[in-house]
Design an enzyme around this catalytic site. Structure first.
Site: not given
Ligand code: SF4
Length: 322
Positions: A46, A131
């Site tokens: 990210h 995740e």
């Protein structure tokens, strides 16, 4: 606007972790070995700068495997994927390289093993984070997400065999408080031997706990989508120090430094050092004369690359001093 910045204190450690380093290297090596384009499911890590850099080298980021042409090479991001995504990629016949961080894979393996023993799970994490989707997607059911303390009371497991897992990039303190509530309501719950929050998240938060009280304002280099970067900014503020997250030097606002002599600087695990260096350069322009590293843990963690992408020095070394 008067800036009084005199000194920049650097959190130690900060920036790239071993899982991010490995994930980026997997995409770069795949580009060299197989040529562009290389498809990547979700942002590899990210960070906007990293993603744009890889796009410029020929990576194509997608969310839906239907957007990947037959026969293509596909990389799973560091956050990991659900079983369904893995199966779909196999069904479509892609050449897959898995950049899931080995510390996330460890959680997936633990979930699968305990599920076979009849366990259900409480997962502590943030809804919608890839995740969390990947870890929860290791099972078709029997895994309950809790984001905060009130969520715990809403869990209704169908068995007494209950285990807890966590997202790797949570606030260590928040996760501990939620876990305490889980243990209060489900005293029989099974905890992992070593907590799932990873060494990099723990070390960067520990470093901010040392940094924040020593400075007038904290700057966190990271992208807003980065969970561990966001936690660093929140932590500094909880410790009573104003904190701002920036994607890079251009986001720095001189008003933040008015009347502030000491600036603390850290970076999330997905933020490259080139961005930190650019922020330091800008802070020098604002008057900083001294740049000083804080004392902190030295990390020496390396993960091996997937087979088929070659070796690198130290690639078999997996160790941590955290
Ligand atoms: S933050 Fe932790 S879990 Fe995530 S990639 Fe880095 S080492 Fe792996």
């Amino acid at each position: 606007m008067i800036s009084n910045v005199e000194e920049v204190l650097l959190a130690e450690p900060r920036g790239f972790c071993a899982g991010v380093d490995r994930a980026i290297e997997i995409v770069e090596r795949a580009l060299v070995k197989f040529g562009a384009p290389i498809y990547v499911r979700h942002e590899i890590v990210h960070n906007t700068y990293v993603v744009n850099d890889l796009k410029a080298k020929g990576a194509i980021f997608i969310e839906d495997l239907a957007d990947v042409p037959p026969g293509a090479t596909l990389v799973f991001s560091a956050h990991g994927v659900s079983k369904a995504v893995r199966q779909e990629a196999a069904r479509r016949g892609f050449q897959v390289f898995d950049a899931t961080c080995p510390l996330v894979t460890k959680v997936h393996v633990e979930v699968a093993k305990l599920a076979r023993e009849g366990y259900e799970f409480i997962m502590i994490g943030h809804k919608g984070h890839p995740e969390v989707e990947g870890t929860m997607g290791q099972l078709s059911d029997g895994i309950y997400l809790v984001e905060d303390i009130p969520d715990v009371a809403r869990v209704q497991p169908r068995t007494d065999k209950l285990a807890v897992v966590t997202q790797t990039t949570l606030s260590v303190d928040d996760a501990a408080a939620i876990l305490a509530e889980v243990k209060r309501l489900f005293p029989q719950v099974r905890e992992p031997k070593k907590q799932d929050i990873c060494y990099a998240t723990q070390n960067r938060q520990d470093a901010v706990k040392v940094l924040a009280p020593a400075v007038d304002v904290v700057i966190v280099v990271g992208s807003p989508t980065s969970s561990n970067s966001s936690r660093l900014r929140e932590l500094a503020e909880r410790l009573g120090t104003e904190a701002h997250m920036v994607e890079g030097a251009d986001d720095l606002q001189p008003a933040w430094f008015e009347g502030r002599r000491r600036v603390g600087l850290t970076a999330g695990a997905s933020a490259p050092d080139v961005l930190v260096q650019a922020v330091i350069t800008r802070l020098r322009e604002l008057g900083a004369l001294s740049i000083r590293k804080m004392d902190g843990v030295t990390e020496d963690v390396h993960f091996p690359l997937p087979r088929g992408l070659g070796d690198r020095s130290m690639s078999e070394v997996v160790s941590s001093r955290s």
